[in-house]
Design an enzyme around this catalytic site. Structure first.
Site, PDB file in Angstrom:
ATOM      1  N   HIS A 195      57.023  45.728  35.554  1.00 43.03           N
ATOM      2  CA  HIS A 195      57.173  47.168  35.755  1.00 43.03           C
ATOM      3  C   HIS A 195      57.613  47.859  34.472  1.00 43.03           C
ATOM      4  O   HIS A 195      57.151  48.949  34.144  1.00 43.03           O
ATOM      5  CB  HIS A 195      58.190  47.430  36.862  1.00 43.03           C
ATOM      6  CG  HIS A 195      57.624  47.179  38.223  1.00 43.03           C
ATOM      7  ND1 HIS A 195      58.380  46.827  39.290  1.00 43.03           N
ATOM      8  CD2 HIS A 195      56.350  47.255  38.650  1.00 43.03           C
ATOM      9  CE1 HIS A 195      57.602  46.679  40.346  1.00 43.03           C
ATOM     10  NE2 HIS A 195      56.362  46.933  39.980  1.00 43.03           N
ATOM     11  N   ARG A 302      40.525  45.207  42.208  1.00 39.57           N
ATOM     12  CA  ARG A 302      41.068  43.879  42.538  1.00 39.57           C
ATOM     13  C   ARG A 302      42.013  44.054  43.733  1.00 39.57           C
ATOM     14  O   ARG A 302      42.792  45.013  43.765  1.00 39.57           O
ATOM     15  CB  ARG A 302      41.807  43.284  41.343  1.00 39.57           C
ATOM     16  CG  ARG A 302      40.890  42.897  40.171  1.00 39.57           C
ATOM     17  CD  ARG A 302      41.696  42.194  39.082  1.00 39.57           C
ATOM     18  NE  ARG A 302      40.863  41.584  38.052  1.00 39.57           N
ATOM     19  CZ  ARG A 302      40.613  42.134  36.864  1.00 39.57           C
ATOM     20  NH1 ARG A 302      41.121  43.303  36.555  1.00 39.57           N
ATOM     21  NH2 ARG A 302      39.870  41.501  35.973  1.00 39.57           N
ATOM     22  N   ARG A 338      36.548  44.476  45.437  1.00 38.03           N
ATOM     23  CA  ARG A 338      36.270  43.038  45.343  1.00 38.03           C
ATOM     24  C   ARG A 338      37.079  42.308  46.400  1.00 38.03           C
ATOM     25  O   ARG A 338      38.275  42.535  46.546  1.00 38.03           O
ATOM     26  CB  ARG A 338      36.644  42.509  43.964  1.00 38.03           C
ATOM     27  CG  ARG A 338      36.384  41.012  43.856  1.00 38.03           C
ATOM     28  CD  ARG A 338      36.627  40.494  42.482  1.00 38.03           C
ATOM     29  NE  ARG A 338      38.046  40.378  42.207  1.00 38.03           N
ATOM     30  CZ  ARG A 338      38.530  39.943  41.053  1.00 38.03           C
ATOM     31  NH1 ARG A 338      37.704  39.624  40.066  1.00 38.03           N
ATOM     32  NH2 ARG A 338      39.821  39.843  40.860  1.00 38.03           N
ATOM     33  N   GLU A 437      29.668  35.222  37.435  1.00 39.06           N
ATOM     34  CA  GLU A 437      30.806  34.663  36.703  1.00 39.06           C
ATOM     35  C   GLU A 437      30.609  33.206  36.315  1.00 39.06           C
ATOM     36  O   GLU A 437      31.501  32.595  35.732  1.00 39.06           O
ATOM     37  CB  GLU A 437      32.071  34.752  37.557  1.00 39.06           C
ATOM     38  CG  GLU A 437      32.376  36.151  38.053  1.00 39.06           C
ATOM     39  CD  GLU A 437      33.793  36.282  38.571  1.00 39.06           C
ATOM     40  OE1 GLU A 437      34.660  36.649  37.786  1.00 39.06           O
ATOM     41  OE2 GLU A 437      34.016  36.005  39.762  1.00 39.06           O
ATOM     42  N   ASN A 460      35.058  37.385  31.856  1.00 40.24           N
ATOM     43  CA  ASN A 460      36.216  36.506  31.626  1.00 40.24           C
ATOM     44  C   ASN A 460      35.928  35.112  32.166  1.00 40.24           C
ATOM     45  O   ASN A 460      36.119  34.106  31.487  1.00 40.24           O
ATOM     46  CB  ASN A 460      37.466  37.054  32.322  1.00 40.24           C
ATOM     47  CG  ASN A 460      37.739  38.495  31.979  1.00 40.24           C
ATOM     48  OD1 ASN A 460      37.298  38.977  30.935  1.00 40.24           O
ATOM     49  ND2 ASN A 460      38.442  39.195  32.846  1.00 40.24           N
ATOM     50  N   ASP A 461      35.468  35.070  33.405  1.00 38.84           N
ATOM     51  CA  ASP A 461      35.155  33.759  33.983  1.00 38.84           C
ATOM     52  C   ASP A 461      33.844  33.202  33.437  1.00 38.84           C
ATOM     53  O   ASP A 461      33.723  31.999  33.239  1.00 38.84           O
ATOM     54  CB  ASP A 461      35.099  33.859  35.518  1.00 38.84           C
ATOM     55  CG  ASP A 461      36.479  33.729  36.124  1.00 38.84           C
ATOM     56  OD1 ASP A 461      37.250  32.865  35.667  1.00 38.84           O
ATOM     57  OD2 ASP A 461      36.810  34.510  37.047  1.00 38.84           O
ATOM     58  N   ARG A 471      40.503  30.175  30.194  1.00 40.76           N
ATOM     59  CA  ARG A 471      40.763  31.539  29.721  1.00 40.76           C
ATOM     60  C   ARG A 471      42.239  31.816  29.469  1.00 40.76           C
ATOM     61  O   ARG A 471      42.594  32.745  28.763  1.00 40.76           O
ATOM     62  CB  ARG A 471      40.202  32.565  30.726  1.00 40.76           C
ATOM     63  CG  ARG A 471      40.730  32.384  32.106  1.00 40.76           C
ATOM     64  CD  ARG A 471      39.959  33.217  33.116  1.00 40.76           C
ATOM     65  NE  ARG A 471      40.560  34.518  33.308  1.00 40.76           N
ATOM     66  CZ  ARG A 471      40.152  35.403  34.205  1.00 40.76           C
ATOM     67  NH1 ARG A 471      39.109  35.129  34.968  1.00 40.76           N
ATOM     68  NH2 ARG A 471      40.740  36.554  34.333  1.00 40.76           N
ATOM     69  N   CYS A 508      32.189  44.083  34.141  1.00 42.35           N
ATOM     70  CA  CYS A 508      33.563  44.498  34.448  1.00 42.35           C
ATOM     71  C   CYS A 508      34.605  43.573  33.842  1.00 42.35           C
ATOM     72  O   CYS A 508      35.793  43.773  34.022  1.00 42.35           O
ATOM     73  CB  CYS A 508      33.778  44.642  35.955  1.00 42.35           C
ATOM     74  SG  CYS A 508      33.641  43.083  36.845  1.00 42.35           S
TER      75      CYS A 508
HETATM   76  C1  PEP Z   1      36.096  38.301  35.243  1.00 45.00           C
HETATM   77  O1  PEP Z   1      36.168  37.103  35.519  1.00 45.00           O
HETATM   78  O2  PEP Z   1      35.575  38.750  34.193  1.00 45.00           O
HETATM   79  C2  PEP Z   1      36.655  39.309  36.163  1.00 45.00           C
HETATM   80  C3  PEP Z   1      36.465  40.592  35.957  1.00 45.00           C
HETATM   81  O3  PEP Z   1      37.409  38.851  37.197  1.00 45.00           O
HETATM   82  P1  PEP Z   1      38.920  38.334  37.024  1.00 45.00           P
HETATM   83  O4  PEP Z   1      39.344  38.645  35.615  1.00 45.00           O
HETATM   84  O5  PEP Z   1      39.723  39.056  38.045  1.00 45.00           O
HETATM   85  O6  PEP Z   1      38.777  36.867  37.285  1.00 45.00           O
HETATM   86 MG    MG Z   2      36.697  36.512  37.537  1.00 47.25          MG
END
Ligand code: PEP
Ligand code: MG
Length: 594
Positions: A195, A302, A338, A437, A460-461, A471, A508
């Site tokens: 926070h 999310r 999601r 992903e 990211n994934d 990651r 995203c």
């Molecule tokens: C991703 O994997 O790029 C993604 C947007 O989902 P998260 O980061 O919540 O796994």
């Molecule tokens: Mg992801």
């Protein structure tokens, strides 16, 4: 600069700053172990209750001040603290400790807080660990009150702008700071989701958290430079380093000025290509920020926060209300919800998840939802209800098989029918999209497109699973490269599959927020990006500066490169005539996950 003047942490609120260190120790006061005669036990219980009332009143006062200084969303942080301070179960247990063991109110409070601290601190759950700062804040206030100590008003005595250095910063303290007196913040504890970090960000104060060892290395009054983007803290800078940071501060101010101006402008390239910029919203606190930065809807909502750190699963009504709250912040614009992306360390207390050897290859995301229909169905019903009159869409994470989409569709149809029969209004049509992903999803993107209303790339994934690079592993961070040719090829494949099936494809993952990567994506033909709210202005600024034709040419050249480094160099070369890259010094995200 490989010396011990450098302390590394997490950049949680961007900006560079320097000034003398104000080392503050908001330590929880020492509590003498004190037993009381049996006839005083009820008096101790009464003292405890009186202290709770006083602390709650002080927190309510703080909340009202925060509402004025930082906004309504931020003030809700104190609602969480107020609830924690008044927690009936916790207080009943402390009263029992007092009565059973004849303890003073402060001793019993201290015992109970220690117990909770040990429990939460050892949990792998990031949200619970973050809530420890709230617990410390309440504990400090309660103990000060019970011990009859006045809390120091540190900030009124501050003269020149300082860098506040502390072990842990509570939101209550952070919000009392202002940019005039405090140039930056450093704390040993805390993460991006603390926070205090969120507040520092809202107040525009550069901050580095998780800076282990900072208190040992930084003496009171020492000159300190911090970079709230890269998460670095430099103690006793040389004259040359001070010069450099002054130049950087002035460039940062110029960039801030330009970004501020970009917010209200349309996201169109100089040669007229429109790019849709949506926001990623992880926590309710971010709704306001995404709207203020003119996100064109939410490209990734999310929902894990509804579960993690809670003892019971959220109700259908609670979820419906949350989705409607988000939708009302973006009237008429798409909201992509999601479904629960649980797994790894993201498991709620209400959920008994078996330990796994490879959690990222394990029971995650859509797999959990389909295996736990009683939880999934509640969420789907909430989405269906919220989508009755709003452009809400549903997105499934970590899809690797077509039947994961078709099974979800079947459950949705059943729930829609049941709700309608019960007289509840639901969405007549709910677009269902999938996150791309994994390489598996990329390779069957043409099949997935047949059962999906849209694609959104979770870079990211995708990077993690393609390059076999965890990651979250700091040691491998240099290998986490979204510009790797294997990623570029997949990005092309997915867009082509989406285009052939005439469904929208967006990105995203964090890659979309990186200044060079977003140019690459636009050059490849992507026209929809969803980014974290603080990156919205930066991406808009890049979109408005780099012509599409330049990006296109760069992307074509990049496709022939054989390494991530070459791709990055090629993008650099392409944009240098259009943006002053020095302004981005230290701004560029690596496109990584956290
Ligand atoms: C991703 O994997 O790029 C993604 C947007 O989902 P998260 O980061 O919540 O796994
Ligand atoms: Mg992801």
């Amino acid at each position: 600069m490989g010396d011990n003047r450098l302390v590394r942490g997490i950049g949680v609120s961007p900006g560079v700053a320097f000034g003398p260190a104000l080392v503050v120790r908001f330590d929880v006061p020492d509590v003498p172990n004190r037993a009381v005669p049996v006839e005083e036990v009820e008096h101790e219980v009464a003292r405890l209750r009186e202290a709770v009332n006083a602390v709650v009143a002080a927190l309510e006062d703080l909340r009202d001040r925060v509402r004025v200084r930082a906004g309504a969303e931020e003030s809700r942080i104190f609602d969480a603290q107020i609830m924690m301070a008044q927690d009936a179960v916790l207080l009943a247990e402390i009263e029992r400790l007092i009565r059973d063991n004849h303890l003073s109110a402060e001793t019993a409070y201290e015992f109970k807080s220690l117990e909770i601290r040990n429990l939460w601190g050892s949990s792998g759950n990031a949200i619970l660990r973050d809530r420890l700062a709230d617990l410390s804040a309440i504990q400090t206030r309660m103990l000060h009150h019970l011990l009859g100590k006045e809390e120091e008003d540190l900030w009124s005595s501050i003269g020149e702008p300082v860098i506040v250095v502390a072990h842990e910063l509570s939101p209550g303290l952070t919000v009392q700071l202002d940019r005039e007196h405090v140039a930056g913040l450093v704390s040993e504890e805390g993460t991006k989701t603390s926070h205090a970090a969120i507040l520092a960000h809202s107040l525009g104060i550069p901050a580095v958290m998780g800076a282990t060892g900072a208190l040992k290395r930084i003496n009171p009054g020492a000159l300190v430079m911090i970079d709230g983007q890269s998460g670095t803290v430099l103690v006793d800078p040389t004259m040359a380093e001070q010069e450099r940071i002054r130049a950087q501060i002035s460039r940062r101010q110029r960039l801030e000025f330009e970004l501020e101006a970009a917010i209200e402008q349309p996201g169109i390239t100089p040669d007229g290509r429109s790019i849709m910029l949506m926001g990623n919203v992880d926590l309710p606190e971010e709704i306001e920020s995404a709207a203020r930065h003119r996100a064109q809807g939410v490209g990734l909502l999310r929902t894990e926060f509804l579960l993690v750190g809670r003892a019971v699963l959220p109700t259908e009504q609670e979820q419906t209300d949350y989705f409607l709250r988000v939708a009302s912040a973006f009237p008429g614009q798409p909201i992509i919800i999601r479904s629960f992306d649980l797994g790894g360390d993201k498991f709620p207390a209400a959920f008994r998840a078996p330990p796994e050897a490879n959690p990222f290859l394990g029971w995650r995301s859509i797999r959990v939802c389909l295996d736990q229909p009683e939880m999934f169905r509640v969420q789907l019903r909430a989405v269906l209800r919220a989508a009755a009159d709003r452009p809400i869409q549903l997105m499934l994470p970590l899809v690797t098989r077509i039947d994961e989409v078709t099974a979800t569709r079947e459950i949705l149809a059943e729930e829609a029918e049941a709700l309608t029969k019960a007289g509840v209004r639901v969405a007549r049509e709910l677009p269902i999209g999938v996150m791309i992903e994994t390489p598996a999803a990329v390779l069957v993107a043409d099949h997935l497109a047949q059962v999906s209303s849209f694609f959104s790339i979770g870079s990211n994934d995708l990077v993690q699973y393609t390059l076999a690079v965890d990651r979250g592993n700091a040691r491998l961070a240099h290998r986490f490269t979204p510009h790797h040719p294997a990623i570029l090829r997949q990005l092309t494949t997915v867009l082509a599959a989406g285009n052939r099936a005439e469904i929208p494809v967006s990105v995203c993952g964090e890659m979309a927020s990186d200044p060079l990567s977003c140019v690459l994506l636009i050059g490849m033909g992507y026209t929809r990006l969803s980014v974290a709210p603080p990156a919205l202005a930066l991406v808009k600024w890049i979109v408005r500066a780099v012509p599409y034709q330049v990006a296109r040419q760069a992307a074509q050249t990049a496709m022939n490169m054989t390494s991530a480094e070459e791709v990055t160099a090629c993008l650099h070369e392409a944009v240098r005539d259009h943006i002053d890259l020095r302004l981005l010094d230290g701004v560029a995200a690596k496109g990584s996950s956290d």
